[in-house]
Design a protein around this motif. Structure first.
Motif, PDB file in Angstrom:
ATOM      1  N   VAL A  46     -12.215 -34.450  -4.237  1.00 36.29           N
ATOM      2  CA  VAL A  46     -12.249 -33.516  -3.107  1.00 36.29           C
ATOM      3  C   VAL A  46     -12.284 -32.044  -3.517  1.00 36.29           C
ATOM      4  O   VAL A  46     -12.971 -31.248  -2.855  1.00 36.29           O
ATOM      5  CB  VAL A  46     -11.102 -33.825  -2.114  1.00 36.29           C
ATOM      6  N   PRO A  47     -11.593 -31.621  -4.594  1.00 37.58           N
ATOM      7  CA  PRO A  47     -11.704 -30.192  -4.938  1.00 37.58           C
ATOM      8  C   PRO A  47     -13.154 -29.746  -5.146  1.00 37.58           C
ATOM      9  O   PRO A  47     -13.544 -28.664  -4.679  1.00 37.58           O
ATOM     10  CB  PRO A  47     -10.882 -30.093  -6.229  1.00 37.58           C
ATOM     11  N   ALA A  97     -15.024 -29.843  -1.733  1.00 44.82           N
ATOM     12  CA  ALA A  97     -14.618 -28.699  -0.889  1.00 44.82           C
ATOM     13  C   ALA A  97     -15.264 -27.409  -1.388  1.00 44.82           C
ATOM     14  O   ALA A  97     -15.674 -26.557  -0.581  1.00 44.82           O
ATOM     15  CB  ALA A  97     -13.094 -28.571  -0.878  1.00 44.82           C
ATOM     16  N   GLU A  98     -15.376 -27.268  -2.702  1.00 51.22           N
ATOM     17  CA  GLU A  98     -16.029 -26.069  -3.247  1.00 51.22           C
ATOM     18  C   GLU A  98     -17.483 -26.002  -2.772  1.00 51.22           C
ATOM     19  O   GLU A  98     -17.971 -24.940  -2.363  1.00 51.22           O
ATOM     20  CB  GLU A  98     -15.956 -26.110  -4.783  1.00 51.22           C
ATOM     21  N   ASN A 157     -17.687 -25.174   0.970  1.00 52.89           N
ATOM     22  CA  ASN A 157     -17.438 -23.758   1.272  1.00 52.89           C
ATOM     23  C   ASN A 157     -18.556 -22.852   0.762  1.00 52.89           C
ATOM     24  O   ASN A 157     -18.834 -21.818   1.372  1.00 52.89           O
ATOM     25  CB  ASN A 157     -16.054 -23.352   0.758  1.00 52.89           C
ATOM     26  N   GLU A 159      -9.221 -27.229   1.848  1.00 51.24           N
ATOM     27  CA  GLU A 159      -9.493 -28.453   1.089  1.00 51.24           C
ATOM     28  C   GLU A 159      -8.917 -29.688   1.776  1.00 51.24           C
ATOM     29  O   GLU A 159      -9.538 -30.756   1.786  1.00 51.24           O
ATOM     30  CB  GLU A 159      -8.871 -28.297  -0.307  1.00 51.24           C
TER      31      GLU A 159
END
Ligand SMILES: O=C(O)COP(=O)(O)O
Ligand SMILES: [Mg+2]
Length: 275
Positions: free
Chosen positions: A59-60, A63-64, A67, A80
């Motif tokens: 997920v990190p 999410a990056e 965004n 996140e």
């Protein structure tokens, strides 16, 4: 053994294999009953393993990329934790949810198409930057192999980023093949990817065990006629794990490996009082 099994939680009984192949459960579930059973007299032969939230914490990086895409569209970033709740049914659904701000949201087609192109570019760059295997995954896959279990990775993440991130951690070598979310017309929670994998492995469907983290894995397995075990640390689209119908919830791959070893791969024998 007791220690390794402590984390296994007994789940709602699986009264009858949906395909009718595995038959009735072979023991009552009270105390330390059998929770999921391979076809009568036959051991489990293969594990079909989910990727996001099961093998790797991805997920990190997702999410990056989300965004970066939102910034290109002139929109505000999202947290996140919100992205984590949107992961599960593949990139197109993720982007509908992100753009519309809810699980059931649908974005207008042109906007969604633009977002998809931006996301794919951004994710090609962020994929693998912060992703990590969960504790016990590598040792658990090795234990499954030592038990003689066949392994395939069945994910809703598209094929290219799946192959790239698995290779980064040497996990591609652990699986006979990886089936990405864009490999077939259908994705989990539909059963086709699981049925396709069983066929490709040459393993009877009820001898396959689905190992995942979400209701998409559980529903696909049930529709295919497979047992399903969920990890307790993944992405559940915001649902409490206890609400998802499955055969067992485990804290790590190693706990499942120990349960299968103890039963000669024939069942998940749940420790008494482990509920
Ligand atoms: O990409 C997703 O939405 C989920 O992927 P998974 O099937 O590996 O959990
Ligand atoms: Mg998953």
């Amino acid at each position: 053994m007791q220690g390794a099994l402590r984390g296994l939680r007994q789940r709602r009984p699986r009264r009858r294999d949906p395909a009718g192949a595995a038959g009735e459960l072979r023991a009552p579930l009270r105390g330390g009953g059998l929770n999921a059973a391979a076809p009568a007299g036959a051991p489990f032969a293969a594990i079909l393993c989910d990727l996001d939230g099961t093998l790797l914490d991805t997920v990190p990086d997702i999410a990056e990329a989300v965004n970066a895409m939102l910034a290109e569209l002139g929109r505000a970033p999202i947290a996140e934790g919100v992205v984590a709740g949107y992961v599960g049914q593949g990139v197109d659904v993720l982007l509908h949810r992100v753009l519309g701000g809810g699980h059931d949201a649908r974005a207008e087609a042109a906007l969604h198409g633009r977002a998809r192109r931006l996301f794919d570019l951004a994710y090609a760059a962020s994929n693998g930057r912060r992703a990590r295997p969960y504790p016990g995954v590598v040792a658990g896959l090795e234990a499954f192999r030592e038990l003689g279990l066949r392994l395939a990775c069945i994910t809703n993440k598209p094929q290219a980023p799946s192959d790239a991130v698995l290779a980064q951690f040497g996990l591609d070598r652990r699986f006979e093949f990886t089936l990405g979310g864009d490999a077939l017309p259908q994705r989990k929670p539909q059963p086709e990817p699981l049925l396709h994998a069983a066929h490709r492995l040459g393993v009877p469907v009820p001898a396959c065990l689905m190992l995942g983290d979400s209701a998409n894995d559980a529903r696909a397995a049930r529709a295919a006629g497979m047992a399903v075990v969920l990890v307790d640390y993944g992405y559940t689209e915001g649902r409490p794990i206890g609400e998802i119908e499955c055969d067992a919830v485990i804290p790590s791959f190693l706990a499942l490996a120990e349960a299968l070893r103890a039963s000669g791969r024939r069942s998940l024998r749940i420790a008494a009082g482990a509920a």
